[in-house]
Enzyme design. Structure first.
Site, short mmCIF file in Angstrom:
data_model
loop_
_atom_site.label_atom_id
_atom_site.label_comp_id
_atom_site.label_asym_id
_atom_site.label_seq_id
_atom_site.Cartn_x
_atom_site.Cartn_y
_atom_site.Cartn_z
N ASP A 6 -14.45 38.78 25.32
CA ASP A 6 -15.02 37.69 26.14
C ASP A 6 -16.32 38.20 26.76
OD1 ASP A 6 -15.12 35.12 27.51
OD2 ASP A 6 -14.55 36.18 29.32
N SER A 7 -17.12 37.26 27.25
CA SER A 7 -18.35 37.64 27.94
C SER A 7 -18.02 38.39 29.24
CB SER A 7 -19.16 36.39 28.28
OG SER A 7 -18.41 35.57 29.16
N TYR A 38 -22.55 34.11 29.40
CA TYR A 38 -23.21 33.82 28.12
C TYR A 38 -23.63 32.35 28.03
CZ TYR A 38 -21.69 38.13 25.63
OH TYR A 38 -21.49 39.42 25.19
N GLY A 39 -22.94 31.50 28.79
CA GLY A 39 -23.07 30.06 28.60
C GLY A 39 -24.42 29.45 28.87
N CYS A 69 -13.38 33.39 24.07
CA CYS A 69 -14.54 32.86 24.77
C CYS A 69 -15.02 31.65 23.98
CB CYS A 69 -15.63 33.94 24.80
SG CYS A 69 -17.19 33.41 25.49
N THR A 71 -17.75 29.94 24.42
CA THR A 71 -19.20 30.01 24.18
C THR A 71 -19.48 30.86 22.93
OG1 THR A 71 -19.43 29.87 26.58
CG2 THR A 71 -21.37 30.53 25.33
N GLU A 152 -17.01 34.54 37.99
CA GLU A 152 -17.18 35.94 37.57
C GLU A 152 -17.56 36.81 38.77
OE1 GLU A 152 -17.54 38.91 34.40
OE2 GLU A 152 -16.58 36.98 34.42
N CYS A 186 -13.42 26.55 28.87
CA CYS A 186 -14.04 27.85 29.15
C CYS A 186 -12.92 28.71 29.69
CB CYS A 186 -15.16 27.71 30.18
SG CYS A 186 -15.75 29.30 30.82
N THR A 187 -12.80 29.92 29.18
CA THR A 187 -11.64 30.74 29.56
C THR A 187 -11.74 31.27 30.99
OG1 THR A 187 -12.64 32.65 28.45
CG2 THR A 187 -11.04 31.36 27.19
N HIS A 188 -12.86 31.02 31.64
CA HIS A 188 -12.95 31.37 33.07
C HIS A 188 -12.32 30.28 33.95
CE1 HIS A 188 -15.87 34.41 31.85
NE2 HIS A 188 -15.91 34.87 33.09
N1 DGL Z 1 -15.32 32.48 29.24
C1 DGL Z 1 -16.35 32.02 28.41
C2 DGL Z 1 -16.06 30.73 27.71
O1 DGL Z 1 -14.90 30.48 27.42
C3 DGL Z 1 -17.75 32.34 28.73
C4 DGL Z 1 -18.38 31.84 29.93
C5 DGL Z 1 -19.77 32.38 30.05
O2 DGL Z 1 -19.96 33.58 29.84
O3 DGL Z 1 -20.68 31.59 30.35
O4 DGL Z 1 -16.92 29.96 27.42
#
Ligand code: DGL
Length: 271
Positions: A6-7, A38-39, A69, A71, A152, A186-188
């Site tokens: 993941d990012s 990363y998004g 992730c 993204t 984050e 988004c996994t966050h």
């Molecule tokens: N957790 C990630 C996702 O599922 C990335 C979020 C990011 O880095 O912007 O998209």
């Protein structure tokens, strides 16, 4: 070992259910925290960074890597599968989180919503995947800039996050009042699921990806016993990050203490 990328820390919300469903699998987690989020990055950056992460996990001996992730799955997965694997790693596999989540969404009704990062929304990966699965599904996506940064940074309980969760929920419901389920794409975002729940209408079902992805991985490994055989099954767990500031947040994402992080100074390009 099974590689999970993941990012940042978001992939831990997928890793935890994977450990629950498949407790014997040995896993290596890599979070590119130094370059998260990363998004809001360009497609090329997301592709290059993700590829560096995948290469690192391959170097550790992983025959299979999950991009935990959205993204990275949206902006890098198909290019890695088409351009890199056949040439350089014909016997390794990389899988993403969009297909299993789209399959679940398509079963949940014909009007669905998705919260995701700007890069995931822009890629239209969910729209295309859902169209393939069921052309009658109507999907409304909403980009949620700013959320991943706050999460984050460990500010998931703050008022800013709460305001953003309310703002994005109101906006999505106003755009598509007939939706019956919303995916946290988004996994966050599972870290603030309670904030989304607080603001969204009761009849709308909120979906998180973790257990969906874990079940889909279990199915995949059942269909591919030759891959399962190549993954050690002695429950070893290794954790890598490019981040410098590790704090209890990682354990919050995972839902249990993780105390054996290794910090990487270098992951290909520009960490
Ligand atoms: N957790 C990630 C996702 O599922 C990335 C979020 C990011 O880095 O912007 O998209």
């Amino acid at each position: 070992m099974l590689g999970i990328f993941d990012s940042g820390f978001g992939g831990l919300t997928v890793l935890q259910p994977i450990h629950q469903h498949l407790p014997n699998l040995s896993t290596i987690y890599l979070g590119d925290n130094a370059r998260a989020p990363y998004g809001v990055r360009s497609q090329e950056e997301i592709y290059q960074y993700t590829l560096e992460g995948v290469r690192f996990l391959f170097e550790q001996g992983c025959p299979l890597v999950i991009l935990a992730c959205n993204t990275a799955s949206a902006q890098a997965l198909s290019r890695i599968q088409k351009e890199v694997l056949p040439e350089e790693f014909p016997d390794r596999r990389v899988l993403g989180v969009i297909r299993p989540a789209a399959e679940q969404l398509a079963q949940n009704g014909t009007d669905v919503g998705i919260f995701a990062t700007p890069a995931t929304v822009e890629s239209e990966a969910y729209v295309e995947e859902l169209k393939k699965l069921n052309p009658s599904v109507r999907v409304e996506q909403l980009a949620c800039p700013g959320l991943t940064d706050l999460i984050e940074a460990g500010r998931h309980e703050g008022e800013n996050c709460n305001q953003l969760a309310k703002h994005f929920t109101d906006e999505l419901i106003a755009k598509a009042p007939s939706i019956t389920s919303i995916l946290l794409g988004c996994t966050h975002y599972p870290l603030i699921e309670d904030l989304f729940s607080k603001h969204h209408p009761e009849h709308v079902k909120l979906l998180s990806q973790g257990s969906i992805v874990a079940k889909s991985l279990a199915d995949y490994l059942e269909r591919h016993p030759e891959m399962l055989e190549r993954i050690d099954q002695n429950s070893a767990r290794r954790y890598f990050t490019t981040g410098k500031d590790l704090h209890s947040l990682a354990s919050t994402f995972y839902g249990d203490t993780i105390d054996n992080w290794h910090t990487l100074d270098y992951l290909g390009g520009s960490v």
